[in-house]
Write a protein that holds these residues in place. Structure first.
Motif, PDB file in Angstrom:
ATOM      1  N   ALA A   1       0.823  -1.065   0.030  1.00 20.80           N
ATOM      2  CA  ALA A   1      -0.099  -0.059   0.006  1.00 20.80           C
ATOM      3  C   ALA A   1       1.074   1.343  -0.081  1.00 20.80           C
ATOM      4  O   ALA A   1       0.731   2.224  -0.827  1.00 20.80           O
ATOM      5  CB  ALA A   1      -0.882   0.111   1.070  1.00 20.80           C
ATOM      6  N   PHE A   2       2.045   1.387   0.913  1.00 21.64           N
ATOM      7  CA  PHE A   2       2.855   2.306   0.938  1.00 21.64           C
ATOM      8  C   PHE A   2       3.586   2.675  -0.236  1.00 21.64           C
ATOM      9  O   PHE A   2       3.727   3.588  -0.995  1.00 21.64           O
ATOM     10  CB  PHE A   2       3.766   2.345   2.112  1.00 21.64           C
ATOM     11  N   ALA A   3       3.937   1.611  -1.083  1.00 23.52           N
ATOM     12  CA  ALA A   3       4.684   1.605  -2.426  1.00 23.52           C
ATOM     13  C   ALA A   3       3.613   2.154  -3.478  1.00 23.52           C
ATOM     14  O   ALA A   3       4.018   3.001  -4.287  1.00 23.52           O
ATOM     15  CB  ALA A   3       5.271   0.184  -2.797  1.00 23.52           C
ATOM     16  N   ALA A   4       2.206   1.671  -3.465  1.00 27.66           N
ATOM     17  CA  ALA A   4       1.406   2.079  -4.521  1.00 27.66           C
ATOM     18  C   ALA A   4       1.164   3.605  -4.007  1.00 27.66           C
ATOM     19  O   ALA A   4       0.919   4.376  -5.073  1.00 27.66           O
ATOM     20  CB  ALA A   4       0.215   1.299  -4.151  1.00 27.66           C
ATOM     21  N   GLN A   5       1.069   4.131  -3.014  1.00 27.76           N
ATOM     22  CA  GLN A   5       1.028   5.591  -2.670  1.00 27.76           C
ATOM     23  C   GLN A   5       1.989   6.523  -3.217  1.00 27.76           C
ATOM     24  O   GLN A   5       2.024   7.323  -3.739  1.00 27.76           O
ATOM     25  CB  GLN A   5       0.540   5.700  -1.232  1.00 27.76           C
ATOM     26  N   ALA A   6       3.256   5.880  -2.996  1.00 29.76           N
ATOM     27  CA  ALA A   6       4.555   6.606  -3.728  1.00 29.76           C
ATOM     28  C   ALA A   6       4.214   6.592  -5.031  1.00 29.76           C
ATOM     29  O   ALA A   6       4.558   7.819  -5.767  1.00 29.76           O
ATOM     30  CB  ALA A   6       5.806   5.685  -3.299  1.00 29.76           C
ATOM     31  N   LEU A   7       3.945   5.621  -5.691  1.00 34.46           N
ATOM     32  CA  LEU A   7       3.801   5.462  -7.245  1.00 34.46           C
ATOM     33  C   LEU A   7       2.801   6.557  -7.583  1.00 34.46           C
ATOM     34  O   LEU A   7       2.738   7.042  -8.672  1.00 34.46           O
ATOM     35  CB  LEU A   7       3.440   4.024  -7.649  1.00 34.46           C
ATOM     36  N   ALA A   8       1.868   6.487  -6.733  1.00 32.94           N
ATOM     37  CA  ALA A   8       0.440   7.418  -7.120  1.00 32.94           C
ATOM     38  C   ALA A   8       0.746   8.903  -7.178  1.00 32.94           C
ATOM     39  O   ALA A   8       0.483   9.549  -8.284  1.00 32.94           O
ATOM     40  CB  ALA A   8      -0.685   6.940  -6.033  1.00 32.94           C
ATOM     41  N   ILE A   9       1.536   9.267  -6.397  1.00 32.76           N
ATOM     42  CA  ILE A   9       1.877  10.649  -6.250  1.00 32.76           C
ATOM     43  C   ILE A   9       2.930  11.077  -7.313  1.00 32.76           C
ATOM     44  O   ILE A   9       2.699  12.162  -7.798  1.00 32.76           O
ATOM     45  CB  ILE A   9       2.367  11.199  -4.814  1.00 32.76           C
ATOM     46  N   VAL A  10       3.880  10.196  -7.566  1.00 39.49           N
ATOM     47  CA  VAL A  10       4.697  10.350  -8.919  1.00 39.49           C
ATOM     48  C   VAL A  10       3.804  10.385 -10.050  1.00 39.49           C
ATOM     49  O   VAL A  10       4.092  11.388 -10.915  1.00 39.49           O
ATOM     50  CB  VAL A  10       5.775   9.322  -8.780  1.00 39.49           C
ATOM     51  N   GLN A  11       2.927   9.315 -10.285  1.00 42.16           N
ATOM     52  CA  GLN A  11       2.345   9.216 -11.539  1.00 42.16           C
ATOM     53  C   GLN A  11       1.543  10.738 -11.747  1.00 42.16           C
ATOM     54  O   GLN A  11       1.493  11.132 -12.825  1.00 42.16           O
ATOM     55  CB  GLN A  11       1.430   8.072 -11.492  1.00 42.16           C
ATOM     56  N   GLN A  12       0.829  11.015 -10.307  1.00 44.52           N
ATOM     57  CA  GLN A  12       0.044  12.247 -10.560  1.00 44.52           C
ATOM     58  C   GLN A  12       0.906  13.456 -11.163  1.00 44.52           C
ATOM     59  O   GLN A  12       0.141  14.213 -11.881  1.00 44.52           O
ATOM     60  CB  GLN A  12      -0.774  12.435  -9.348  1.00 44.52           C
ATOM     61  N   GLY A  13       1.953  13.489 -10.416  1.00 44.30           N
ATOM     62  CA  GLY A  13       2.824  14.568 -10.818  1.00 44.30           C
ATOM     63  C   GLY A  13       3.498  14.497 -12.460  1.00 44.30           C
ATOM     64  O   GLY A  13       3.325  15.688 -13.199  1.00 44.30           O
ATOM     65  N   MET A  14       3.573  13.622 -12.842  1.00 43.16           N
ATOM     66  CA  MET A  14       3.988  13.277 -14.304  1.00 43.16           C
ATOM     67  C   MET A  14       2.797  13.674 -15.189  1.00 43.16           C
ATOM     68  O   MET A  14       2.946  14.468 -16.055  1.00 43.16           O
ATOM     69  CB  MET A  14       4.185  11.700 -14.414  1.00 43.16           C
ATOM     70  N   ALA A  15       1.228  13.354 -14.728  1.00 47.90           N
ATOM     71  CA  ALA A  15       0.332  13.490 -15.596  1.00 47.90           C
ATOM     72  C   ALA A  15       0.077  15.071 -15.369  1.00 47.90           C
ATOM     73  O   ALA A  15      -0.176  15.806 -16.552  1.00 47.90           O
ATOM     74  CB  ALA A  15      -0.982  12.832 -14.566  1.00 47.90           C
TER      75      ALA A  15
END
Lengths: 68, 745
Positions: free
Chosen positions: B207-221
């Motif tokens: 879950a923590f790893a997915a959250q890290a991925l989420a905020i990076v992906q959102q910054g990319m988008a």
């Protein structure tokens, strides 16, 4: 006047912050209550009829089995 | 005794084929899009306009992230001619002002939109033509596949629902079925607690790893950047602190940290105070329920045109029950092998039955809520059968339903097998199920697939409802040597922008003072004068929300040039309710029925709890009578209060602005004012009288019908005007008198 929204980007209207935080507070309170209640609750688990590995099938109840 | 038959070879192959098929279906589904959509565009896509508009406006179904949304307009050579962004007053409106006198040709508006509810970013191009359509110029919507988003959404959901399932099944099924005081740390054998704890820690890590991925992906988008740039420039942090997505992400992260802390405390208490392990695990179920809620707050439901808050709560109930059911299956699949390892034969069967019986009751209650809330959520978006068959959302929903149907079928087989005496005719199914473990694994895999499908569904664009083409209101009139053109957009109820274009002798008229007022003669109501802002090239812009109901309206425009008398242009409009921008939609009978079914399912799920509460109630007649009396009186007084408040509001409205006995039929345009001025000078000798000034002072709060009465019958020290005036002439005088309001000192 105090006007610092806790959640700055509400998309559902001015009650966003109030509703979100209220729900959060309610759940955290319930969580605390659950912790306290479970802590104080004696484990009503070893009913006399509860079967264990030593019990035979005839004396068992279908939803209770004391796991060793 | 139930014989633990090994599953037939054919059955194993069917299972493998089914799993492979599911995998292919999941891989083949086109993911990702956005939840919001354009509900109104001015100009419409591919509109052919006689003359260039003053601006482009795009209304969306939900609010946009102001800092991350923009619109750029290019001409057919690709040259940027205008750019804009989210409107200051309305965060669901994207607008850009266009230069005056655009030549004939094709124009392309490029929209880059970040939706506030979920942070999804889309790019869309819209085309309009001035003069005539140009072949080969088309608009488009870019729905980029974002595998990272699908990955983090699926991983987050799977991990968090598994966590919820672990803690909830521990509290609701495992401890009641297997708990024993001989195991002080958590009441379950250490081997089971260790397995569950390891699974919970792994799920927390995921879950923590997915959250890290989420905020990076959102910054990319949001910044249209690659991973390296997003990390190096700190775009992820801007997404965290500057968007609603970031708000929900932060809340989710804090709650996950809380859950991790509680689990860590349970590990700490394992030896020191083992009695506290169970409270920490039970409390964590509530924390995880809140984590699940952060997904619902950023789900499709948050952008729903129908009762967004109801949609969020229904989605939350859906996700929670899926978590209890699917996450619980995962927890069972992980814990059963170690829990049952020491047992064999009848003891093993009894141990299995004990926990499956309890979980079966929990799953049955969840299933009703899952179905009812799922139907409600789907009906939020699926409004026609074609939405199911011809949209990506319908496809993703169908996939999820297919997987869920498989899950229900396996669950039903377990239900039958657990109750052989009730389902004798289904004995063959029971034999197939055998010792439960293989089918439980299959059920857990199906549950995981349903969760992944749910992640896909949440990242799939919703069907866009059909909207009718509603061009803005526009008209043009000549006032002496001025040409005055007025465009009201969207031209419906609510906030409208008023674009006034002034030309004189064919040239833009600049440096004028332009005022605008909306009036509804049928109510004898006039709005305040709004000063229009000069935008250059003879364009003057105003905005107001005065038009708030359908019917006949007037728009009055006064143009004042230094050293010249004011010029009046008046426009009459028929405002229709359907011209309003679609900001919400009324519920259909199906929506209401689905909501009632969802509430009934939740009530049914909580029925055992309600029964327990009922048994604790003091039901002596006197107590019941008092309780019912209090409830009845509370309801009665609440209803009376609402009725009284509504009546008071209606009376206030009627007192402040009662329906007029006489309605002004004369549009107060330049001709009417000229006639009125001449009639006033000839027939109303008021200027030299003291009460004339008093009347002028009172004009802002004097109704047209009162002025009409003053003209006809006199008012205080003012005599009646010439009795030979016709009614129309008296209204002309009224319109002229009204202009003195602007000339007040």
């Amino acid at each position: 006047m105090w006007n610092v929204p806790v959640l700055a980007h509400g998309a559902l209207g001015i009650w966003d912050e109030v509703i979100f935080i209220s729900i959060g507070v309610i759940f955290l309170v319930v969580m605390g209550a659950a912790w306290l209640k479970t802590r104080a609750l004696p484990p009503e688990l070893d009913e006399p009829t509860a079967p264990s590995a030593a019990h035979d099938a005839a004396s068992s109840t279908p939803d209770r089995f004391r796991l060793d | 005794m139930m014989p633990p038959l090994p599953p037939p070879t054919a059955f194993v192959w069917i299972k493998r084929a089914a799993l492979a098929g599911l995998l292919l279906l999941l891989i083949g589904t086109a993911p990702v899009g956005a939840h919001g959509f354009i509900v109104r565009a001015i100009p419409e896509n591919r509109a052919v306009l006689e003359r260039a508009p003053a601006r482009v406006q795009y209304w969306f179904s939900e609010g946009l992230e102001r800092a991350f949304s923009s619109v750029t307009v290019r001409d057919q050579t690709g040259t940027v001619i205008a750019s804009g962004g989210v409107d200051d007053q309305n965060n669901a409106l994207m607008t850009a002002r266009l230069p005056a006198n655009l030549p004939d040709g094709a124009y392309v508006a490029e929209l880059r939109v970040a939706f506030a509810s979920d942070g999804h970013v889309i790019t869309e191009t819209r085309v309009f033509f001035v003069g005539a359509a140009v072949e080969g110029v088309t608009g488009s919507t870019t729905v980029r596949a974002e595998p990272l988003e699908v990955l983090w959404r699926a991983a987050s959901l799977a991990a968090i629902l598994l966590l919820l399932g672990i803690y909830a099944v521990y509290a609701l099924a495992l401890v009641p079925a297997w708990g024993s005081p001989q195991h002080p740390a958590g009441l379950l054998p250490p081997r089971v607690m260790r397995r569950l704890s390891a699974a919970a820690l792994a799920a927390l890590g995921a879950a923590f790893a997915a959250q890290a991925l989420a905020i990076v992906q959102q910054g990319m988008a949001l910044f249209n950047a690659d991973v390296g740039t997003t990390l190096a420039q700190g775009y992820w942090n801007i997404a965290r602190v500057g968007t609603r997505f970031g708000d929900l992400w932060t809340a989710r992260l804090l709650l996950l940290i809380l859950a991790a802390a509680l689990h860590g405390l349970s590990l700490y208490a394992w030896r020191a105070q083992p009695v506290l392990v169970r409270p920490f695990w039970v409390a964590n179920a509530w924390a995880l329920a809140l984590v699940v809620g952060t997904f619902s707050a950023g789900s499709h439901a948050a952008g729903s045109l129908l009762w967004p808050w109801v949609g969020i709560f229904v989605d939350w109930a859906h996700a929670l029950t899926v978590g209890l059911w699917a996450g619980g299956l995962g927890a069972l699949a992980l814990s059963l092998p170690v829990a049952l390892a020491p047992y064999a034969g009848e003891a093993r069967r009894l141990a299995l039955l004990a926990v499956l019986n309890r979980f079966s009751r929990l799953a049955a209650a969840c299933l009703g809520v899952v179905i009812a809330t799922g139907v409600y959520s789907a009906l939020n978006w699926i409004t026609t059968p074609a939405d199911l068959t011809s949209t990506a959302f319908g496809g993703a929903l169908g996939l999820k339903l297919l997987l869920a149907a498989g899950l229900v079928a396996v669950g039903a087989a377990h239900h039958i097998t657990l109750r052989p005496e009730r389902y004798r005719r289904w004995a063959a199914v029971a034999r197939r199920v055998g010792n439960f473990l293989p089918t439980l694994r299959l059920e857990a895999v199906l549950a995981a697939a349903v969760v992944v499908a749910a992640g896909l569904l949440s990242a799939t664009p919703v069907p866009v409802p059909e909207t009718t083409d509603q061009p803005p209101l526009q008209a043009q009139t000549a006032v002496e040597d001025y040409q005055v053109a007025l465009v009201i957009s969207p031209g419906g109820l609510g906030v409208n922008t008023f674009d006034i274009t002034l030309t004189r002798d064919g040239q833009p008229a600049s440096n004028r003072e332009v005022r605008l007022r909306a009036a509804q003669p049928a109510r004898d109501w006039r709005g305040p004068w709004e000063a229009a802002e000069e935008a250059g090239d003879g364009l003057y812009i105003a905005a107001s929300a005065d038009i708030d109901r359908p019917g006949a309206w007037w728009a009055l425009v006064d143009v004042i040039a230094p050293g010249e008398p004011p010029r009046r242009a008046a426009f009459a409009w028929d405002i229709r309710a359907e011209a309003a921008v679609l900001q919400s939609r009324p519920p259909t009978l199906l929506n209401v029925a689905a909501l009632l079914a969802a509430l009934a399912a939740v009530g049914w799920a909580f029925y055992p709890l309600a029964q327990r509460v009922y048994r604790r109630l003091d039901l002596r007649p006197a107590v019941v009578t008092v309780a019912l009396g209090v409830i009845f009186m509370t309801a009665l007084f609440s209803i009376i209060g609402v009725v009284v408040v509504q009546n008071a509001q209606a009376q206030y409205e009627a007192t402040v602005n009662p329906p007029p006995q006489r309605i002004n039929p004369m549009l107060p345009d330049a001709a009417s004012l000229a006639r009125g001025a001449a009639l006033y000078a000839r027939a109303c000798p008021w200027d030299s009288l003291a009460d004339h000034q008093v009347l002028i002072e009172r004009l802002p709060r004097t109704r047209d019908e009162e002025l009409f009465a003053a003209v006809s019958d006199g008012w205080r020290g003012l005599p009646a005007c010439d009795g030979r005036l016709s009614d129309d002439e008296r209204w002309d005088v009224v319109n002229y008198l009204r202009t003195k309001e602007l000339a007040r000192p």
